[in-house]
Design an enzyme around this catalytic site. Structure first.
Site, mmCIF file in Angstrom:
data_model
loop_
_atom_site.group_PDB
_atom_site.id
_atom_site.type_symbol
_atom_site.label_atom_id
_atom_site.label_comp_id
_atom_site.label_asym_id
_atom_site.label_seq_id
_atom_site.Cartn_x
_atom_site.Cartn_y
_atom_site.Cartn_z
ATOM 1 N N HIS A 122 0.830 -1.206 0.000
ATOM 2 C CA HIS A 122 0.000 0.000 0.000
ATOM 3 C C HIS A 122 0.864 1.256 0.000
ATOM 4 O O HIS A 122 0.616 2.200 -0.768
ATOM 5 C CB HIS A 122 -0.914 -0.026 1.225
ATOM 6 N N GLU A 123 1.906 1.289 0.854
ATOM 7 C CA GLU A 123 2.746 2.480 0.948
ATOM 8 C C GLU A 123 3.591 2.666 -0.309
ATOM 9 O O GLU A 123 3.748 3.787 -0.810
ATOM 10 C CB GLU A 123 3.641 2.394 2.188
ATOM 11 N N HIS A 126 1.488 4.232 -2.990
ATOM 12 C CA HIS A 126 1.348 5.684 -2.876
ATOM 13 C C HIS A 126 2.502 6.384 -3.598
ATOM 14 O O HIS A 126 2.298 7.380 -4.301
ATOM 15 C CB HIS A 126 1.360 6.103 -1.409
ATOM 16 N N GLU A 183 -6.422 6.330 -1.396
ATOM 17 C CA GLU A 183 -6.247 5.189 -0.502
ATOM 18 C C GLU A 183 -6.756 3.909 -1.164
ATOM 19 O O GLU A 183 -6.110 2.852 -1.082
ATOM 20 C CB GLU A 183 -6.969 5.437 0.821
#
Length: 256
Positions: A122-123, A126, A183
């Site tokens: 997820h990070e 981003h 997100e």
């Protein structure tokens, strides 16, 4: 109007005033170094090694995907770094250019390296999707709109009403949905690259079930920067088969 950049994972044009990374990335790297100097970085432990190992595997998987899909030089300015910081916060974050921090408080939720890979994916997503630059660009437009309104409206009371309405309206109707979309996008991209890295994407909804159980209540989704836990669990469950299929294209048929 011309400050757009294509997101390689979605094919969509995005608002980005920092498209060439030349100003944003060095600033982010300097701020990251400053943060590390003022916080307790955990080194030499099995947990710290796990964070680095998961990050490296996922970054390599992202590079494989980008090369295979026609973006061979996309990561040339990225400087991946993964640090574990002693803090009770159940959180992790990534600065533009690939500078990532995990707090020790999130490790019990992760449970193991596959759980770490869910958060790491997820990070990393981003960073890959330039979400930091997009948020900064949107905030610039929001501020310009506020300034334009204050110049155009001469009456002090009308100006005060405009500022109040504009602030709430652009936050609830613009900035918060924009953040939630980022997100959700990072969840989906992260699921794919963790699968390509060999981590089981089916662990992602399980992690968010644990996150929900650990939570102490949250604002309604419409007032939040993030989708609700229930939304994330439902979305991730739906996206797992697609991530498995994407990993299969890279010869990954078994997961850990």
């Amino acid at each position: 109007m011309t400050a757009c950049k294509t997101n390689p994972f979605t094919g969509k044009s995005t608002l980005n005033f920092y498209g060439d990374n030349s100003s944003l990335f060095p600033t982010a790297f300097a701020e990251y170094d400053k943060f590390l100097k003022s916080n307790e970085v955990v080194n030499g432990t099995a947990e710290a090694a796990m964070i680095t190992r998961a990050g490296q595997r996922i970054a390599r998987a992202a590079e494989r995907w980008l090369i295979a899909n026609g973006y061979p030089g996309y990561l040339k300015d990225y400087r991946w770094e993964y640090n574990l910081v002693k803090d009770k916060a159940v959180n992790a974050w990534c600065m533009p250019g690939g500078k990532i921090v995990f707090y020790t408080g999130i490790l019990p939720i992760c449970q193991d390296e596959t759980g770490v890979a869910v958060v790491m994916g997820h990070e990393v997503a981003h960073a890959l999707a330039d979400h930091g630059a997009q948020r900064m660009s949107a905030q610039t437009l929001q501020a310009l709109g506020m300034a334009a309104g204050n110049v155009a409206i001469q009456d002090p009371e009308d100006r005060m009403l405009f500022n109040a309405a504009y602030g709430v309206g652009t936050q609830v109707g613009g900035m918060l949905p924009f953040s939630r979309s980022h997100e959700a996008e990072a969840d989906r991209i992260g699921l794919q690259i963790m699968a390509i890295a060999g981590y089981d994407p089916a662990e992602a909804p399980e992690l968010w079930k644990r996150m929900k159980a650990n939570g102490k209540g949250a604002p309604p989704e419409i007032l939040s920067t993030h989708p609700s836990d229930d939304s994330r669990i439902a979305n991730l469950t739906q996206w797992v088969p697609g991530a498995v299929a994407e990993a299969r294209k890279f010869g990954v048929t078994a997961f850990e």
